[in-house]
Design a protein around this motif. Structure first.
Motif, PDB file in Angstrom:
ATOM      1  N   VAL A  73      19.501  73.699  28.175  1.00 50.55           N
ATOM      2  CA  VAL A  73      20.450  74.803  28.347  1.00 50.55           C
ATOM      3  C   VAL A  73      20.546  75.641  27.070  1.00 50.55           C
ATOM      4  CG1 VAL A  73      22.877  75.402  28.758  1.00 50.55           C
ATOM      5  CG2 VAL A  73      21.749  73.714  30.195  1.00 50.55           C
ATOM      6  N   ALA A  74      20.591  75.000  25.913  1.00 48.35           N
ATOM      7  CA  ALA A  74      20.688  75.757  24.656  1.00 48.35           C
ATOM      8  C   ALA A  74      19.479  76.671  24.474  1.00 48.35           C
ATOM      9  CB  ALA A  74      20.837  74.806  23.471  1.00 48.35           C
TER      10      ALA A  74
ATOM     11  N   SER B 145      20.215  73.662  33.795  1.00 46.04           N
ATOM     12  CA  SER B 145      20.988  72.444  33.534  1.00 46.04           C
ATOM     13  C   SER B 145      20.671  71.354  34.549  1.00 46.04           C
ATOM     14  CB  SER B 145      22.486  72.757  33.545  1.00 46.04           C
ATOM     15  OG  SER B 145      23.231  71.611  33.228  1.00 46.04           O
ATOM     16  N   ALA B 146      20.495  71.744  35.797  1.00 48.78           N
ATOM     17  CA  ALA B 146      20.157  70.768  36.837  1.00 48.78           C
ATOM     18  C   ALA B 146      18.762  70.179  36.603  1.00 48.78           C
ATOM     19  CB  ALA B 146      20.227  71.418  38.221  1.00 48.78           C
ATOM     20  N   ALA B 147      17.849  71.004  36.139  1.00 50.29           N
ATOM     21  CA  ALA B 147      16.481  70.536  35.899  1.00 50.29           C
ATOM     22  C   ALA B 147      16.402  69.666  34.644  1.00 50.29           C
ATOM     23  CB  ALA B 147      15.532  71.725  35.768  1.00 50.29           C
TER      24      ALA B 147
ATOM     25  N   ALA C 273      13.826  76.626  42.999  1.00 53.96           N
ATOM     26  CA  ALA C 273      12.556  75.911  42.918  1.00 53.96           C
ATOM     27  C   ALA C 273      11.703  76.493  41.795  1.00 53.96           C
ATOM     28  CB  ALA C 273      11.817  76.002  44.251  1.00 53.96           C
ATOM     29  N   ALA C 274      11.738  77.819  41.637  1.00 48.91           N
ATOM     30  CA  ALA C 274      10.929  78.457  40.611  1.00 48.91           C
ATOM     31  C   ALA C 274      11.378  78.032  39.214  1.00 48.91           C
ATOM     32  CB  ALA C 274      10.991  79.973  40.760  1.00 48.91           C
ATOM     33  N   VAL C 275      12.691  77.910  38.974  1.00 50.77           N
ATOM     34  CA  VAL C 275      13.173  77.503  37.659  1.00 50.77           C
ATOM     35  C   VAL C 275      12.689  76.101  37.335  1.00 50.77           C
ATOM     36  CG1 VAL C 275      15.250  76.895  36.335  1.00 50.77           C
ATOM     37  CG2 VAL C 275      15.165  79.050  37.589  1.00 50.77           C
ATOM     38  N   SER C 276      12.895  75.163  38.241  1.00 52.68           N
ATOM     39  CA  SER C 276      12.459  73.791  37.962  1.00 52.68           C
ATOM     40  C   SER C 276      10.941  73.705  37.880  1.00 52.68           C
ATOM     41  CB  SER C 276      13.013  72.813  39.001  1.00 52.68           C
ATOM     42  OG  SER C 276      12.565  73.145  40.282  1.00 52.68           O
TER      43      SER C 276
END
Length: 184
Positions: free
Chosen positions: A62-63, A55-57, A21-24
């Motif tokens: 990603v790069a 990647s999911a978000a 959750a924190a990443v998104s």
């Protein structure tokens, strides 16, 4: 006993959920990618998990996550590229390019990691050669230039590669065609 087991399982799963959750949330909030990666790693998430969450978000990020992670830890560039290739294998060229921008000295290891995950070796070499900070001999075989039979140390302009040994000044060797050297 079941309640205790359920509590333990929820307790173990909660940090994983909160990291994801924190990443998104960090991405949605527009945080710089280096901060997103640092925040996620601070929750003890693995680099593979962080890159999978990025990647999911938003797969197009990603790069940038790779660039941030490699800049923070250049010696782990190959492992980071490997994890990124697992998270988004269709972005091989952008992943490799981002990693090489952050750690050009790791170019050989970066290409090897990408190729090991299924990337096209020629395409990865082309990406490396397009980066002006990458030493071409780190990613391709060196090609020989010049006469392979001649001495390697002869680099003077006009040099033929044939060694020359001139006699010392004033010696009688090499005197022009016979007779003896004059006394005067």
């Amino acid at each position: 006993m079941r309640h205790v087991m359920l509590g333990v399982l929820v307790g173990l799963a909660l940090p994983i959920y909160s990291a994801q959750a924190a990443v998104s949330d960090d991405i949605s909030a527009g945080m710089p990618m280096d901060q997103v990666v640092a925040n996620a790693l601070a929750t003890n998430a693995s680099m593979s998990d962080v890159l999978a969450q990025v990647s999911a978000a938003n797969p197009s990020l990603v790069a940038s996550a790779v660039a941030a992670a490699v800049a923070a830890n250049p010696s782990a560039a190959a492992d980071i590229v490997s994890a990124a290739m697992d998270a988004n294998p269709d972005a091989a060229e952008s992943i490799v390019d981002a990693a090489m921008q952050a750690a050009p000295e790791q170019a050989g290891a970066i290409i090897s990691a990408a190729v090991a995950k299924g990337a096209n070796p020629d395409a990865m070499t082309a990406v490396a050669l397009a980066n002006p900070n990458v030493d071409p001999t780190a990613v391709t075989e060196a090609t020989a230039a010049g006469n392979p039979q001649g001495p390697a140390s002869s680099s003077a302009p006009g040099s033929t590669g044939i060694p020359s040994s001139l006699p010392a000044f004033g010696s009688s060797s090499g005197g022009g065609g016979g007779g003896s050297a004059s006394a005067s």
